[in-house]
Design an enzyme around this catalytic site. Structure first.
Site: not given
Ligand code: ARG
Length: 406
Positions: A15, A95, A124, A176
Site C-alpha cells: 500500500d 498511532r 488507525d 493483515s
Molecule cells: N483493531 C485494532 C485496533 O484498532 C488493530 C488494528 C490493526 N491495524 C492495522 N492497520 N492492521 O487497534
C-alpha cells in the site's frame, strides 16, 4: 512555483509503496517517506533505498522504540487501559506517536501535507488524523486509500509492476498484520468469520499452548512507581525488558487473544492479538495495585482505566481529558513499587507472589489465628449503622402495605 511536498507514513509494504508513486503522479509532488521503528520485526534495512527507488526524494527512518515504551506504553500500563477489558492496544498506542513523527518531519522539511496508508473503515485513520490535526491544525492530510481507484490488492500489484515499484511479489500472507513491541494484531482471511477458530499459522510470536513446555516458568517483575524496571532481579531498559518478556511469554503460549470489538466507525471486527509482554505486565501491575491501593482509589481507578482505554482506542491521546486522567493515574502510582512473581504455563498466567514496602495487606488484620488484631466487637455496631437504611426501607414498606390493606 515550488513543488508540493508531502510526508508519507511509509512501511515499505504494498500500500505505502504504491502510495509514494501515486501521490507523486497525482500531485506532481516531492515525496518524503517517514518510517517509525516501534519494534516491528519487518525489515527496516534497505527501506531507504526502496523508498528512493519508488520515487521519494528523501527517506527518514526514526528509532522511536524507547520513546514509544516510556512516553506512550507505560502511560497505558499505569492506567490499566485494556480496550473492552481485553485488548492492550499496541496499535492504538503507537498511532499518536506516528502522527507526532509525521508532524515533526513535516515541520522540519517545510512540507505542505502528510499522508498515511490507513483504510476508510479502520481505527488507525482516526488516530493518525485526529493526532495530526491536534498537533498541527494547518497541515493538510491526504488519505489515498480512501480515494484511489484500486479496488483490490491485485490491482495495486499490477500498478506496481507497470511502474517498476519494487515490491516483494512473494506469495503474500493471507493475513493483515500490524506489529510493534507491545503486540501484534492479525486480521483478514479466514479470521473474518467469527465462527472459525484461528488457524495456528495466524500466530506470529507465540507457541501454541498445546506445544508449550511441560515445565512451568516463573518470572518476577519489579515495578517502580507503576513502571516495570527489572525482570528476575535484573535491571533492564524498557526495550530489553519488553523484548525479553515477549520471548518468555511467547514460548509459554501466553498473550493470545481472540476478540470481537467495536470500532470507532461503528462496525464490529474480529481481531486476533498476540501480546505476551503486554498481558503479563498488565496482570502483574494490576496485582500490585490490589496490594497497594486503598479500596476507594482502587475502585475509582477501574473506571478511569476504562475511560482511558476508550480515549486511546478512539484516537484522543492528545486531548485535555486524557491528560487530566493521566494526572490522576500518576498520583496513584507514587507508591506503586514492588515485586510480582508469576508462573507461566501453557498459555496460563498465575500469580505466585506479590510484595511491596507500601503493601496495605496486614496479616494481623487478615489472619484467622490467635494473632488476630481485628476488632470483631466493633463490627457489631458497624453492621447496625451500615444496614440501617435498608432496615428502615423494609420497615416502611411493611407498615405502608398494612395501611393499604386497612
Ligand atoms: N483493531 C485494532 C485496533 O484498532 C488493530 C488494528 C490493526 N491495524 C492495522 N492497520 N492492521 O487497534
Amino acid at each position: 512555483m515550488a513543488k508540493k511536498k508531502i510526508v508519507v507514513a511509509y512501511s515499505g509494504g504494498l500500500d505505502t509503496s504504491v502510495m509514494v508513486k501515486w501521490l507523486n503522479d497525482k500531485y506532481d509532488a516531492e515525496i518524503i517517506t517517514a518510517t517509525g521503528n516501534l519494534g516491528q520485526r519487518s525489515e527496516l534495512e534497505g527501506l531507504e533505498e526502496k523508498a528512493l527507488k519508488t520515487g521519494a526524494v528523501k527517506a527518514v527512518i526514526k528509532d522511536l522504540r524507547e520513546e514509544f515504551l516510556t512516553e506512550y506504553v507505560w502511560k497505558a500500563l499505569k492506567a490499566g487501559a485494556l480496550y473492552e477489558g481485553v485488548y492492550p492496544m499496541a496499535c492504538a498506542i503507537g498511532r499518536p506517536l506516528l502522527a507526532k513523527m509525521l508532524v515533526d518531519i513535516a515541520r522540519q522539511e517545510g512540507a505542505d501535507a502528510v499522508s498515511h496508508g490507513c483504510t476508510g473503515k479502520g481505527n488507525d485513520q482516526v488516530r493518525m488524523e485526529v493526532g495530526v490535526q491536534t498537533l498541527c491544525p494547518g497541515l493538510e492530510i491526504i488519505a489515498p486509500l480512501r480515494d484511489w481507484e484500486f479496488k483490490s490488492r491485485e490491482e495495486e500489484i499490477d500498478y506496481a509492476i507497470k511502474n517498476n515499484i519494487p515490491v516483494k511479489v512473494t506469495k503474500s500472507s493471507p493475513y493483515s498484520i500490524d506489529e510493534n513491541l507491545f503486540g501484534i494484531a492479525i486480521e483478514c482471511g479466514v479470521l473474518e468469520d467469527p465462527t472459525v477458530a484461528p488457524p495456528e499459522d495466524a500466530y506470529q510470536i507465540t507457541t501454541s499452548p498445546k506445544n508449550a513446555p511441560e515445565t512451568p516458568e516463573a518470572v518476577t517483575i519489579t515495578f517502580e512507581k507503576g513502571v516495570p524496571v527489572a525482570l528476575n532481579g535484573q535491571k533492564l531498559g524498557a526495550i530489553e525488558l519488553v523484548e525479553k518478556l515477549n520471548l518468555i511469554g511467547g514460548r509459554n503460549g501466553a498473550g493470545r487473544m481472540d476478540q470481537i470489538e467495536n470500532r470507532v466507525v461503528g462496525i464490529k471486527s474480529r481481531e486476533i492479538y498476540e501480546a505476551p509482554a503486554a498481558v503479563i505486565l498488565h496482570k502483574a501491575h494490576n496485582e500490585l495495585e490490589k496490594l497497594i491501593l486503598d479500596k476507594e482509589t482502587f475502585r475509582y481507578k477501574q473506571d478511569v482505566a476504562n475511560r482511558v482505554a476508550n480515549l486511546i482506542y478512539d484516537g484522543l491521546w492528545f486531548s485535555p481529558l486524557f491528560d487530566a486522567l493521566m494526572a490522576f493515574v500518576d498520583s496513584t502510582q507514587e507508591t506503586l513499587s514492588g515485586d510480582v512473581k508469576l508462573e507461566l504455563y501453557k498459555g496460563g498466567i498465575k500469580v505466585l507472589s506479590r510484595s511491596s514496602n507500601y503493601s496495605l495487606y496486614s496479616v494481623e488484620l487478615a489472619t484467622y489465628t490467635d494473632q488476630d488484631q481485628f476488632d470483631h466487637k466493633s463490627s457489631g455496631g458497624f453492621m447496625k449503622i451500615y444496614g440501617l437504611p435498608y432496615k428502615t426501607l423494609t420497615q416502611v414498606k411493611q407498615s405502608a402495605s398494612k395501611k393499604e390493606v386497612a
